[in-house]
Motif scaffolding. Structure first.
Motif, short mmCIF file in Angstrom:
data_model
loop_
_atom_site.label_atom_id
_atom_site.label_comp_id
_atom_site.label_asym_id
_atom_site.label_seq_id
_atom_site.Cartn_x
_atom_site.Cartn_y
_atom_site.Cartn_z
N UNK A 37 0.82 -1.21 0.00
CA UNK A 37 0.00 0.00 0.00
C UNK A 37 0.86 1.26 0.00
N UNK A 38 1.92 1.25 0.79
CA UNK A 38 2.83 2.40 0.88
C UNK A 38 3.53 2.62 -0.46
N UNK A 39 3.93 1.53 -1.09
CA UNK A 39 4.61 1.65 -2.38
C UNK A 39 3.67 2.17 -3.46
N UNK A 40 2.43 1.68 -3.46
CA UNK A 40 1.45 2.15 -4.43
C UNK A 40 1.13 3.62 -4.23
N UNK A 41 1.06 4.04 -2.97
CA UNK A 41 0.79 5.45 -2.66
C UNK A 41 1.93 6.32 -3.17
N UNK A 42 3.17 5.89 -2.96
CA UNK A 42 4.32 6.65 -3.44
C UNK A 42 4.35 6.72 -4.96
N UNK A 43 3.93 5.63 -5.61
CA UNK A 43 3.88 5.61 -7.07
C UNK A 43 2.87 6.62 -7.59
N UNK A 44 1.72 6.70 -6.95
CA UNK A 44 0.70 7.67 -7.36
C UNK A 44 1.19 9.10 -7.19
N UNK A 45 2.01 9.35 -6.18
CA UNK A 45 2.44 10.70 -5.85
C UNK A 45 3.84 11.03 -6.36
#
Length: 392
Positions: A37-45
């Motif tokens: 989840x943290x990695x996906x959030x960083x990818x979005x941002x």
């Protein structure tokens, strides 16, 4: 907030300083994530000043980007390993095969080489235009014109362009034209590009932003419309800069205001002294009426700096060499914007420029007036003229 106060505070949010005076120096290639989840959030941002991967930047990068946005008034800033990289990446971001580029004739030499040797091979059509064309540039715009590149003042010969007039024409045309300005001379301070209609403001932060001749860095600051394109294409080109170099530029910003004031004061003193010398044919300084586009300088700029040129009345190779070789404080070297004074000569403008009526035999001397005592610099030049005159 006044400019000087802005220089002290720009980019110093607590999220970057973490409680200290200066933004923290953060070096990184890999950024670690604890879960999916943290990695996906960083990818979005990843395009939003958020840690994702070293090439996207660290908090040091983000602090500098914010500082440059605050100084120039842009919506976003990309950082490059040098000024030329900022120029070439900005051009590549908005041009493709079959497009037409309007390039100012008084542009920085390596920019011209990039147009002639790289863009031309990619099938981009380049037209060089008179730096004094102003709104007359409307007559050069084609259906496939996508970029108008400006540089004001111009490299070496210091022509000041009618930037608002050019931007007005670009916006009124039916084409989606991006106006790019090489704003290195203005340092993002002496001229506010986005207030004049510019889309992308490019700087060699190597110069006045760094200020100490020990860092290579470039920036391109863009308005809201152009920023997403510039950001993503620059990233895809692999452009990034070292956190260590960026930290030096952040330090340079803190003294930018006081340095520019001293550069300006000393340069005006030297230029006024030169204007009374029999060896000098013309002063090429935007603050002088003898400089092409002086009226635009008076209208659009809020000051000057240490870089200007002058034309010699008479010279020959032996005399010019004697003038240059014996300097004590003025050293020969490329670049400018540091604390030291520099001198270079240009003898082939008649071959390199299409406009300006430069003749064979014209010799232009470019000076960067550093932070030395101005009387020492004038004495150095006076002795140089004595050597020059002895060889005529």
């Amino acid at each position: 907030m006044t400019k000087d106060t802005k220089f002290v505070n720009a980019g110093r949010d607590k999220k970057f300083t973490q409680g200290t005076v200066n933004p923290v120096l953060q070096r990184a290639s890999t950024v670690l994530f604890d879960n999916v989840a943290e990695m996906k959030d960083a990818t979005r941002k990843r395009g939003e000043k958020h840690l994702f991967y070293g090439r996207r930047g660290t908090t040091t990068t983000f602090a500098f980007q914010q500082a440059m946005n605050e100084i120039e008034g842009g919506a976003g800033c990309y950082v490059y390993p040098c000024g030329t990289a900022a120029i070439t990446a900005s051009l590549l971001a908005f041009l493709k095969t079959g497009d037409h580029l309007l390039m100012v004739d008084s542009v920085y030499g390596p920019t011209r080489d990039f147009c002639d040797k790289v863009l031309a091979s990619f099938g981009v059509e380049v037209t060089y235009y008179d730096p004094m064309i102003g709104k007359g540039i409307a007559n050069l715009i084609q259906d496939n014109t996508k970029v108008i590149f400006t540089e004001s003042p111009g490299s070496i010969t210091m022509e000041v362009q009618d930037i608002p007039g050019i931007c007005e024409v670009a916006k009124a045309s039916n084409s989606d034209i991006t106006v790019i300005l090489d704003n290195t001379w203005g340092a993002g301070v002496l001229l506010q590009p986005f207030e004049l209609g510019v889309d992308v403001s490019v700087q060699a932060a190597t110069k006045y932003i760094g200020g100490h001749s020990d860092v290579m860095l470039g920036t391109a600051t863009a308005n809201e419309k152009s920023w997403p394109i510039l950001r993503e294409k620059s990233y895809l080109l692999g452009q990034c800069a070292s956190a260590d170099d960026i930290s030096l530029a952040l330090r340079g910003i803190r003294t930018l205001g006081v340095r520019l004031k001293q550069h300006q004061e000393s340069a005006m003193t030297v230029a006024n002294w030169l204007s009374n010398r029999k060896e000098v044919k013309q002063i090429l300084h935007p603050a002088f009426e003898s400089c092409a586009g002086h009226e635009y300088f008076e209208r659009d700029f809020n000051g000057s700096n240490g870089l200007f040129s002058f034309v010699l009345n008479n010279s020959n190779p032996s005399a010019l060499t004697a003038f240059l070789d014996g300097m004590h404080h003025f050293k020969m070297g490329f670049s400018w914007g540091g604390f030291e004074s520099l001198v270079l000569s240009y003898e082939n403008l008649h071959r390199e420029r299409n406009y300006g009526n430069w003749q064979a035999g014209d010799v232009v001397i470019r000076l960067h007036i550093g932070l030395e005592d101005v009387n020492d610099l004038i004495e150095d030049l006076e002795q140089g003229f004595e050597r020059l005159n002895s060889k005529l």
